[in-house]
Scaffold this motif. Structure first.
Motif, PDB file in Angstrom:
ATOM      1  N   SER A 438       0.851  -1.194   0.000  1.00 28.53           N
ATOM      2  CA  SER A 438       0.000   0.000   0.000  1.00 28.53           C
ATOM      3  C   SER A 438       0.886   1.243   0.000  1.00 28.53           C
ATOM      4  O   SER A 438       1.934   1.279   0.655  1.00 28.53           O
ATOM      5  CB  SER A 438      -0.907   0.005   1.223  1.00 28.53           C
ATOM      6  OG  SER A 438      -0.163   0.213   2.401  1.00 28.53           O
ATOM      7  N   ILE A 468     -10.841   2.547  -2.626  1.00 25.97           N
ATOM      8  CA  ILE A 468     -10.393   2.415  -1.243  1.00 25.97           C
ATOM      9  C   ILE A 468      -9.846   3.758  -0.777  1.00 25.97           C
ATOM     10  O   ILE A 468      -9.039   4.392  -1.466  1.00 25.97           O
ATOM     11  CB  ILE A 468      -9.306   1.336  -1.103  1.00 25.97           C
ATOM     12  CG1 ILE A 468      -9.806   0.003  -1.651  1.00 25.97           C
ATOM     13  CG2 ILE A 468      -8.860   1.181   0.342  1.00 25.97           C
ATOM     14  CD1 ILE A 468      -8.763  -1.084  -1.652  1.00 25.97           C
ATOM     15  N   GLY A 469     -10.271   4.191   0.391  1.00 28.04           N
ATOM     16  CA  GLY A 469      -9.711   5.394   0.995  1.00 28.04           C
ATOM     17  C   GLY A 469     -10.250   6.684   0.449  1.00 28.04           C
ATOM     18  O   GLY A 469      -9.745   7.761   0.808  1.00 28.04           O
ATOM     19  N   ILE A 480      -3.961   2.880   2.993  1.00 23.81           N
ATOM     20  CA  ILE A 480      -4.223   1.591   3.639  1.00 23.81           C
ATOM     21  C   ILE A 480      -3.118   1.324   4.645  1.00 23.81           C
ATOM     22  O   ILE A 480      -1.931   1.433   4.332  1.00 23.81           O
ATOM     23  CB  ILE A 480      -4.291   0.472   2.592  1.00 23.81           C
ATOM     24  CG1 ILE A 480      -5.399   0.765   1.568  1.00 23.81           C
ATOM     25  CG2 ILE A 480      -4.531  -0.877   3.252  1.00 23.81           C
ATOM     26  CD1 ILE A 480      -5.397  -0.193   0.392  1.00 23.81           C
ATOM     27  N   MET A 483      -3.554  -4.910   5.543  1.00 28.90           N
ATOM     28  CA  MET A 483      -4.164  -5.719   4.498  1.00 28.90           C
ATOM     29  C   MET A 483      -4.090  -7.186   4.889  1.00 28.90           C
ATOM     30  O   MET A 483      -3.157  -7.625   5.562  1.00 28.90           O
ATOM     31  CB  MET A 483      -3.457  -5.500   3.150  1.00 28.90           C
ATOM     32  CG  MET A 483      -3.592  -4.115   2.571  1.00 28.90           C
ATOM     33  SD  MET A 483      -2.902  -3.991   0.894  1.00 28.90           S
ATOM     34  CE  MET A 483      -1.154  -4.230   1.221  1.00 28.90           C
ATOM     35  N   CYS A 494      -8.894  -4.551   3.391  1.00 33.16           N
ATOM     36  CA  CYS A 494      -8.030  -3.379   3.551  1.00 33.16           C
ATOM     37  C   CYS A 494      -8.602  -2.477   4.642  1.00 33.16           C
ATOM     38  O   CYS A 494      -9.804  -2.184   4.632  1.00 33.16           O
ATOM     39  CB  CYS A 494      -7.908  -2.598   2.245  1.00 33.16           C
ATOM     40  SG  CYS A 494      -7.376  -3.580   0.823  1.00 33.16           S
ATOM     41  N   THR A 496      -8.097   1.273   6.257  1.00 28.42           N
ATOM     42  CA  THR A 496      -7.480   2.552   5.949  1.00 28.42           C
ATOM     43  C   THR A 496      -7.236   3.365   7.212  1.00 28.42           C
ATOM     44  O   THR A 496      -7.723   3.040   8.297  1.00 28.42           O
ATOM     45  CB  THR A 496      -8.357   3.345   4.980  1.00 28.42           C
ATOM     46  OG1 THR A 496      -9.643   3.571   5.593  1.00 28.42           O
ATOM     47  CG2 THR A 496      -8.558   2.578   3.683  1.00 28.42           C
TER      48      THR A 496
END
Length: 955
Positions: A438, A468-469, A480, A483, A494, A496
């Motif tokens: 990440s 994601i995020g 992230i 994971m 994941c 964050t």
């Protein structure tokens, strides 16, 4: 119902029955009232064989001090200890995660970790818990134990004095344990498939990190320079204690041996591979590896070598993170460099190692230096820098280190990596592990293990920032920070930095789940993993274990004083009584079908209820298996309606077979022996009607039906599982894990755990292949020979008999064990095998080597003469220093490779100076067979022709 999983819902409007908020003070729901742990099932008596379908297994399989006791199938009638008390076999103890039922199965309770004694049985009660062991805990005068943590007594005294002076609670054991946990960390790891537990306590860093200083004036300076890595089974019994740092801590670089010094604070990660290898990673990327009995597997090595070229000075690269996975370990350095270490063994295809990247390094075991021992002293020499030969056959264990160009990628793209995860090779498109990193800008970079031949160094930016995020344009994208891959390799969980849990497919093409946990904690969880393939489990200290399902459904499970912290119940005194060992320390061990949860006093399994079990045990179920189970229960109770209920199932074609199969499948997924018997009785009851059916295939063909064959196989599997579940063995393996590793894998794990007698009995009982049975017998014979050599005092008649045995008697008993003739009947040939079939090649040689290591040279000489395999016999003779005999065997086999190995091994026994070379050549000419002399002459003639020194005068 509150949508906040960490909110205590105090709404007075609640429907009767199950609470609407499982995250409130009531925690988990059980019919008897609010409880923080599931209720224990009642004891069901000794596991004796009452019927032919009894799924129990013997425990009197003497492994501590092996004797020549006969181990036949009659031993399966023996009863054993019964402290294994699983629960969760009724629907009332289940909890629904959406439409999926989950349960907590308590495998072992009241555990005293690190005990060494045998279990003491109470004559008044058949219940024998793990706390009733005669030698309750490991006696170490220099350490004090708190659950899974061990601290030096001097350090405990310092913390206790601080506690008494500042807080005035010097006698509060829970407060003392809490203070100790703030200045130290305890690493706990579980071997996959219900295997042993490893634990080590180390001080936090005293530098500028988050752990420096501890609380108040308490520091880690008094912890000391040593600690112990303990390997224990799931019932707490000690299997191995590994001192750290080791007494002879050396690093071999080329031809140099460098003494290195490390402290307990250098440990950053421990874990097990799927091959039962314990991996310990230090802060400077130094990797140590041990087996389940604490023996070193590979010499220490650096995963990342210092870029300044100080390799020979014993320095590596400092690490930011180390992630141990089923195939090895992946590391990320502070300079953003990374590497993947793959642990392989003799069962892997050698071509896999040959096709590794050109930049990879290979680590192999070191061989004993023959120059440090005489051929007749019977003692193992010191390790030298000469590696074991790889050109004939791979060594038992070896490692491949592949460095990845992530540091260059990080500098060129002006990013930093936050965390890593590794996708095992069986799920990767390239058939090699893939490293996921990440990035600080919210993306993920995937690195393949062929950087030299792949475009862009094998690095690919997935660009998953929109999935994601994403903060919706408010603030920067959250990177992230943790994971974890699902056991099937299809999904990636994941977490964050803004406390959002996101589950995506491994290809990042679809998003499965997004769940916000910020209401409970703004920090990342202490651990995150998968519970099977359907849910993600996360653990925060004082918040318990949170389980999140595929559609955003959640459950929370409280452990220890988690509920007391949230609900403020019980008071300080009650908390001290209930939790003297800091029960909030919870450790997650993800498995392929469940999640093992380890606490200071218990081990339990959190798993989805198997579909077959759910169909049978749900209240009001009308599945065929449930109807057959009800009919069987009615028959056992003497109800006249039993026959009518059973015949109603037979009216529809195929329904009875489905019901029988359902009962068998459900029995395999249960841990409680009483429930297993109940379901197997129902299947047997259905088979009775099936055999009377005129249209049954078994009546037409004269062969057993498929259901009958499955019934027998399942009963055998359950007996093996119940045997390894006992506290003396302590493997918390499920039926799905048994099928995953296969019966051969179970036997191999038992042998790796130091239980060769049980492994031999299991291989015989399950009728495994001849090679497996021979290998198990060889391990049992080797353990017997070793026990005859390690006994120093005669405590009973059997010990006195073993001590008084001569070499020929020991060899004779070992041969009987190898042939399976301890009971005087000999080995019964199987179909297709001729009578008196000799053991598989290498069996006698392996036992002979064990006798040599135990100092029984006479036994080794007697056994090695019976070996028929030339390669195994040659390597065994070379190991014990019989070079001339090995060369003679190689010459009779007319194998030039073996002849060369003999000449090379004989050369390693002499020094490298002129005198040593002369002695080597003279020894070959005068003692070795003519084939070896001709090979040596041709070799030196060829090297002289290529411009090397002329060795003809010496020859």
């Amino acid at each position: 119902m509150s949508t906040n999983p960490f909110d205590d819902d105090t709404s007075p409007i609640k429907p009767p029955g199950r609470p609407t908020n499982p995250f409130g003070e009531d925690g988990n729901y059980f019919p008897s009232g609010p409880m923080s742990t599931p209720p224990k099932s009642h004891h069901h008596g000794p596991y004796t064989l009452g019927r032919s379908i009894d799924p129990t297994f013997p425990t009197k399989l003497h492994d501590a001090t092996l004797t020549t006791t006969t181990m036949t199938s009659s031993a399966f009638l023996d009863s054993g200890d019964t402290s294994f008390e699983p629960s969760g076999a009724t629907e009332s103890t289940w909890q629904d995660l959406g439409d999926l039922p989950y349960r907590r199965v308590r495998m072992y309770s009241d555990i005293i970790w690190g005990r060494k004694g045998k279990q003491a049985k109470s004559p008044k009660s058949s219940i024998s818990k793990a706390s009733t062991f005669s030698d309750s805990a490991e006696e170490n005068p220099d350490e004090e134990q708190f659950g899974l943590s061990w601290y030096p007594k001097s350090y405990v005294g310092i913390v206790r004095a601080h506690q008494n002076a500042v807080l005035g609670t010097g006698e509060d054991s829970f407060e003392l344990s809490r203070l100790l946990s703030t200045t130290t960390t305890t690493f706990v790891a579980g071997c996959p498939n219900g295997g042993p537990i490893a634990a080590v306590t180390a001080p936090l860093s005293t530098g500028g990190g988050s752990g420096g200083g501890g609380i108040g004036n308490v520091s880690t300076s008094g912890f000391g320079s040593r600690t112990t890595i303990r390997i224990m089974n799931n019932s707490g019994k000690l299997m191995a204690a590994i001192p750290f740092p080791p007494k002879d801590f050396s690093l071999f670089t080329g031809t140099q041996q460098i003494q290195i010094h490390r402290s307990p604070g250098d440990i950053i990660a421990i874990g097990f591979t799927s091959r039962c290898v314990l991996v310990v990673v230090l802060r400077d990327s130094l990797v140590l590896s041990y087996d389940l009995l604490g023996k070193r597997v590979l010499p220490p090595f650096f995963a990342l070598i210092d870029r300044n070229g100080e390799r020979n000075l014993g320095k590596g690269m400092d690490l930011l993170e180390a992630r141990i996975f089923e195939g090895g370990v992946a590391v990320l350095g502070v300079d953003m460099s990374s590497a993947v270490v793959e642990f392989l063994d003799e069962h892997d295809d050698p071509s896999y190692a040959d096709e590794a990247d050109v930049t990879s390094r290979r680590i192999v075991p070191l061989m004993p230096s023959q120059s440090d021992q005489s051929p007749s002293d019977g003692k193992e020499g010191k390790l030298s820098a000469s590696a074991s030969p790889f050109f004939l056959a791979p060594p038992p264990h070896y490692a491949i280190i592949t460095p990845l160009p992530t540091a260059m990628y990080s500098r060129s793209n002006h990013i930093a990596f936050r965390c890593i995860a590794i996708l095992p090779r069986q799920y990767a498109p390239s058939c090699r592990p893939e490293l996921f990193l990440s990035t600080s800008d919210g993306s993920v970079v995937v690195s393949e293990l062929h950087p030299s031949t792949s475009p862009n160094g094998g690095l690919t930016d997935i660009d998953c920032r929109s999935k994601i995020g994403d903060t919706g344009g408010i603030g920067p994208i959250a990177p992230i920070v943790s994971m974890s891959f699902a056991p099937n390799g299809r999904f990636l969980a994941c977490f964050t930095s803004n406390s959002i849990l996101t589950v995506v497919s491994t290809t990042f093409e679809s998003k499965v789940l997004e769940f916000n946990t910020s209401s409970g904690s703004s920090s990342p969880p202490r651990s995150m993993g998968w519970c099977g393939e359907d849910s993600v489990v996360l653990h925060w200290k004082n918040l318990g274990v949170l389980m999140v399902g595929p559609y955003g459904d959640w459950l929370r499970f409280s452990y220890g004083n988690d509920s007391a912290v949230i609900g403020h119940g019980g008071g300080e005194d009650g908390l001290k009584r209930k939790n003297p060992s800091n029960e909030t320390e919870v450790y997650l061990v993800p498995e392929i079908d469940c999640c093992r949860i380890v606490t200071p006093t218990s081990v339990e399994i959190l798993q989805r209820v198997p579909p077959g079990t759910a169909d049978l045990l749900r209240i009001g179920s009308i599945e065929p298996g449930a109807l057959l189970l009800d009919a069987s229960d009615a028959f056992d109770s003497g109800s006249p309606n039993a026959d009518e209920a059973a015949r109603s199932i037979t009216q529809q074609e195929g329904l009875l077979e489905e019901a029988i199969q359902g009962c068998i499948t459900a029995a395999a997924g249960e841990f409680d022996v009483k429930v297993q018997k109940r379901m197997l009785r129902a299947a047997s009851y259905g088979l009775h009607f099936s055999c009377k059916d005129e249209n049954s295939p078994c009546r037409n063909t004269g062969r057993p039906s498929a259901e009958a064959v499955t019934f027998v196989k399942t009963a055998r599997k359950l007996r093996v599982l119940n045997a390894i579940h006992r506290p003396s063995i302590g493997w918390a393996m499920t039926a799905s894990q048994f099928d995953s590793v296969s019966p051969k894998g179970v036997v191999a794990r038992l042998m790796a755990s130091g239980k060769p007698s049980l492994a031999s009995s299991v291989s015989e009982y399950l009728k495994l292949g001849r090679k497996v049975r021979d290998y198990a017998r060889a391990m049992k014979a080797a353990a017997f020979v070793g026990s005859c050599s390690t006994l120093s005092c005669a405590n009973d008649t059997m010990s006195r008999r073993l001590i008084s045995m001569t070499d020929s008697q020991i060899a004779e008993e070992a041969i009987k064990i190898i042939k399976g003739a301890e009971n005087g009947k000999g080995d019964i040939p199987r179909k297709g095998e001729p009578n008196l079939t000799p053991p598989s090649p290498g069996i006698y040689a392996s036992v002979a080597l064990a006798a040599h290591r135990a100092g029984r040279k006479g036994v080794a000489d007697l056994l090695i003469m019976l070996e028929d395999g030339p390669a195994d016999k040659v390597h065994a003779l070379l190991t014990i220093g019989s070079y001339v005999d090995a060369a003679a065997v190689a010459a009779r086999a007319r194998d030039p490779d073996l002849i060369y190995v003999c000449i090379d091994a004989f050369e390693q026994a002499f020094s490298k100076d002129e005198e040593g070379k002369g002695l080597h050549i003279a020894g070959v000419i005068n003692k070795f067979p003519i084939e070896a002399v001709n090979m040596l002459t041709a070799y030196h003639a060829l090297t002289a022709g290529l411009g090397s020194r002329d060795f003809k005068p010496l020859i």
